[in-house]
Design an enzyme around this catalytic site. Sequence first.
Site, PDB file in Angstrom:
ATOM      1  N   ASN A   1       1.322   4.990  51.731  1.00 51.11           N
ATOM      2  CA  ASN A   1       1.067   6.270  51.054  1.00 51.11           C
ATOM      3  C   ASN A   1       2.086   6.377  49.923  1.00 51.11           C
ATOM      4  O   ASN A   1       3.239   6.711  50.158  1.00 51.11           O
ATOM      5  CB  ASN A   1       1.226   7.415  52.067  1.00 51.11           C
ATOM      6  CG  ASN A   1       1.137   8.777  51.408  1.00 51.11           C
ATOM      7  OD1 ASN A   1       0.737   8.896  50.242  1.00 51.11           O
ATOM      8  ND2 ASN A   1       1.515   9.810  52.148  1.00 51.11           N
ATOM      9  N   TRP A   2       1.607   6.064  48.711  1.00 51.24           N
ATOM     10  CA  TRP A   2       2.557   6.056  47.580  1.00 51.24           C
ATOM     11  C   TRP A   2       2.946   7.461  47.154  1.00 51.24           C
ATOM     12  O   TRP A   2       3.871   7.640  46.371  1.00 51.24           O
ATOM     13  CB  TRP A   2       1.941   5.316  46.389  1.00 51.24           C
ATOM     14  CG  TRP A   2       1.626   3.878  46.639  1.00 51.24           C
ATOM     15  CD1 TRP A   2       2.039   3.119  47.700  1.00 51.24           C
ATOM     16  CD2 TRP A   2       0.845   3.011  45.798  1.00 51.24           C
ATOM     17  NE1 TRP A   2       1.552   1.831  47.578  1.00 51.24           N
ATOM     18  CE2 TRP A   2       0.820   1.747  46.418  1.00 51.24           C
ATOM     19  CE3 TRP A   2       0.171   3.182  44.593  1.00 51.24           C
ATOM     20  CZ2 TRP A   2       0.136   0.652  45.865  1.00 51.24           C
ATOM     21  CZ3 TRP A   2      -0.504   2.102  44.041  1.00 51.24           C
ATOM     22  CH2 TRP A   2      -0.514   0.850  44.667  1.00 51.24           C
ATOM     23  N   LYS A   3       2.224   8.462  47.631  1.00 53.61           N
ATOM     24  CA  LYS A   3       2.468   9.855  47.209  1.00 53.61           C
ATOM     25  C   LYS A   3       2.441   9.923  45.681  1.00 53.61           C
ATOM     26  O   LYS A   3       1.659   9.209  45.061  1.00 53.61           O
ATOM     27  CB  LYS A   3       3.785  10.379  47.810  1.00 53.61           C
ATOM     28  CG  LYS A   3       3.840  10.121  49.322  1.00 53.61           C
ATOM     29  CD  LYS A   3       4.955  10.842  50.009  1.00 53.61           C
ATOM     30  CE  LYS A   3       4.925  10.512  51.495  1.00 53.61           C
ATOM     31  NZ  LYS A   3       5.897  11.247  52.275  1.00 53.61           N
TER      32      LYS A   3
ATOM     33  N   HIS B   1      -2.310  15.494  55.218  1.00 53.44           N
ATOM     34  CA  HIS B   1      -0.900  15.088  55.240  1.00 53.44           C
ATOM     35  C   HIS B   1      -0.017  16.335  55.350  1.00 53.44           C
ATOM     36  O   HIS B   1      -0.354  17.384  54.806  1.00 53.44           O
ATOM     37  CB  HIS B   1      -0.566  14.300  53.971  1.00 53.44           C
ATOM     38  CG  HIS B   1       0.783  13.665  54.043  1.00 53.44           C
ATOM     39  ND1 HIS B   1       1.934  14.371  53.767  1.00 53.44           N
ATOM     40  CD2 HIS B   1       1.169  12.426  54.409  1.00 53.44           C
ATOM     41  CE1 HIS B   1       2.972  13.571  53.952  1.00 53.44           C
ATOM     42  NE2 HIS B   1       2.543  12.388  54.341  1.00 53.44           N
TER      43      HIS B   1
ATOM     44  N   GLU C   1       2.502  17.207  53.848  1.00 45.81           N
ATOM     45  CA  GLU C   1       2.869  17.796  52.545  1.00 45.81           C
ATOM     46  C   GLU C   1       1.727  18.660  52.013  1.00 45.81           C
ATOM     47  O   GLU C   1       1.957  19.680  51.377  1.00 45.81           O
ATOM     48  CB  GLU C   1       3.247  16.676  51.558  1.00 45.81           C
ATOM     49  CG  GLU C   1       4.615  16.114  51.892  1.00 45.81           C
ATOM     50  CD  GLU C   1       4.801  14.634  51.599  1.00 45.81           C
ATOM     51  OE1 GLU C   1       4.035  14.071  50.792  1.00 45.81           O
ATOM     52  OE2 GLU C   1       5.719  14.039  52.202  1.00 45.81           O
TER      53      GLU C   1
ATOM     54  N   GLU D   1       2.361  11.960  62.498  1.00 45.99           N
ATOM     55  CA  GLU D   1       3.551  11.953  61.651  1.00 45.99           C
ATOM     56  C   GLU D   1       4.383  13.203  61.943  1.00 45.99           C
ATOM     57  O   GLU D   1       4.107  14.277  61.402  1.00 45.99           O
ATOM     58  CB  GLU D   1       3.156  11.965  60.171  1.00 45.99           C
ATOM     59  CG  GLU D   1       2.316  10.773  59.745  1.00 45.99           C
ATOM     60  CD  GLU D   1       2.390  10.575  58.237  1.00 45.99           C
ATOM     61  OE1 GLU D   1       2.847   9.502  57.822  1.00 45.99           O
ATOM     62  OE2 GLU D   1       2.020  11.479  57.482  1.00 45.99           O
TER      63      GLU D   1
ATOM     64  N   GLY E   1      10.131  11.063  55.350  1.00 41.07           N
ATOM     65  CA  GLY E   1      11.002  11.007  54.181  1.00 41.07           C
ATOM     66  C   GLY E   1      12.442  11.382  54.471  1.00 41.07           C
ATOM     67  O   GLY E   1      13.232  11.582  53.556  1.00 41.07           O
TER      68      GLY E   1
ATOM     69  N   SER F   1       9.360   7.661  58.234  1.00 37.23           N
ATOM     70  CA  SER F   1      10.517   6.772  58.068  1.00 37.23           C
ATOM     71  C   SER F   1      10.358   5.432  58.782  1.00 37.23           C
ATOM     72  O   SER F   1      11.337   4.860  59.271  1.00 37.23           O
ATOM     73  CB  SER F   1      11.811   7.477  58.499  1.00 37.23           C
ATOM     74  OG  SER F   1      12.027   8.634  57.693  1.00 37.23           O
TER      75      SER F   1
ATOM     76  N   GLY G   1       5.429   5.770  53.885  1.00 36.26           N
ATOM     77  CA  GLY G   1       5.694   6.395  52.595  1.00 36.26           C
ATOM     78  C   GLY G   1       6.694   5.576  51.804  1.00 36.26           C
ATOM     79  O   GLY G   1       6.344   4.592  51.144  1.00 36.26           O
ATOM     80  N   GLY G   2       7.957   5.952  51.878  1.00 33.31           N
ATOM     81  CA  GLY G   2       9.000   5.327  51.065  1.00 33.31           C
ATOM     82  C   GLY G   2       8.989   3.809  51.087  1.00 33.31           C
ATOM     83  O   GLY G   2       9.083   3.154  50.029  1.00 33.31           O
TER      84      GLY G   2
HETATM   85  P1  PGA Z   1       7.929   8.164  54.938  1.00 31.58           P
HETATM   86  O1  PGA Z   1       6.554   8.943  54.684  1.00 31.58           O
HETATM   87  O2  PGA Z   1       7.584   6.786  55.429  1.00 31.58           O
HETATM   88  O3  PGA Z   1       8.600   8.135  53.577  1.00 31.58           O
HETATM   89  O4  PGA Z   1       8.694   8.938  55.935  1.00 31.58           O
HETATM   90  C1  PGA Z   1       5.476   8.801  55.574  1.00 31.58           C
HETATM   91  C2  PGA Z   1       4.343   9.676  55.130  1.00 31.58           C
HETATM   92  O5  PGA Z   1       4.594  10.772  54.628  1.00 31.58           O
HETATM   93  O6  PGA Z   1       3.165   9.311  55.250  1.00 31.58           O
END
Ligand code: PGA
Length: 248
Positions: free
Chosen positions: A9-11, A94, A96, A166, A172, A211, A232-233
Site C-alpha cells: 500500500n504505497w498510500k 483502510h 486512514e 490492521e 506506520g 509495521s 505500507g512503509g
Molecule cells: P505500515 O502501513 O506498514 O506503514 O504500518 C500498513 C498499512 O497502513 O496498510
Amino acid sequence: MRQVIVAGNWKMNASKETVNTLVMGILAGMADVKSKVIVCAPAPYMSQVEALITHSQLNLGAQDLNVNASGAFTGEVSADMIKDFGAQYVIVGHSERRSLYGETDDVVAHKVQVALDNGLTPLFCIGETLDERESGNMENVVSLQIQAVIDLVGIEAFKNIIIAYEPVWAIGTGVTATPQQAQDAHAFIRSMLAQNNADIAQTCSILYGGSMNPGNATELLGCEDIDGGLIGGASLKSDDFLQICKAG
Ligand code: PGA
C-alpha cells in the site's frame, strides 16, 4: 492451503521516477517469489504501473473506490476506472479512510459491495485503535466491522474478499503487534467467519498489516491464521518489499 498474499500500500507516496525504480526493482526479484504479490498504487500512477507489469506475476490494486459508477463526484475514482487499468484489487476501509475521511462501517460495507459487483477483489481492512484494545474492545470492534459487510453482501461473498487485519496502533508507528497478538486476532476473525460458514472461514485469506518489515515478516507470516501482509512503509523499497514477499 491458502496462498500467501503480500500487498503493498504505497498510500500517497509516488512520483513517476520512484514508481519506475520501485516496480522495476520488484520485478527484478520476483523469480523466486511464491506469494501472490499486489501493489496498490495512487490513482494517477496506475497507468504507469499497468504498463510496467505487463506479462509479469505482479498484480495491480487501487487504494479506494467511490460507490457510484460515474458522474459529478469531483476527485473520486470509480470501479470501472480501476478496472480500465487492469487492476483486480482495491483496498477498502483502510483505517486512514475511516479516521481521516469519516468512512463508517456502513460506508465501507457499501464499498465492498460495489467492488464485488464490479468483479474487483476488495482488500477489506479492519482493526481497532489503541484505546479500543486497551479497554478490551478489540473483538467487539472487529466483529462490528465484519458484521456490517456480512449483513450487506452475505457470508458467501467472502470467497472473493481478502481481509486485512490492521491494528490502528501498529500502522506506520514502528510498533508491530506481537505474533501472538496478531495470531489471536486472526484466529478470532476466522472463528467469527466460521460461525457463519466453516468452509469460507478456512479459505478466506486474512492478511496482517501494521509495521510489517523484513525483520518481523517471517515470524508473523509463520502464524497459523496469518495468510499474508498489507505493507505500507516497507513496500516503498523494493528490497524490503521483496524480502517480505519471500518470507511468506
Ligand atoms: P505500515 O502501513 O506498514 O506503514 O504500518 C500498513 C498499512 O497502513 O496498510
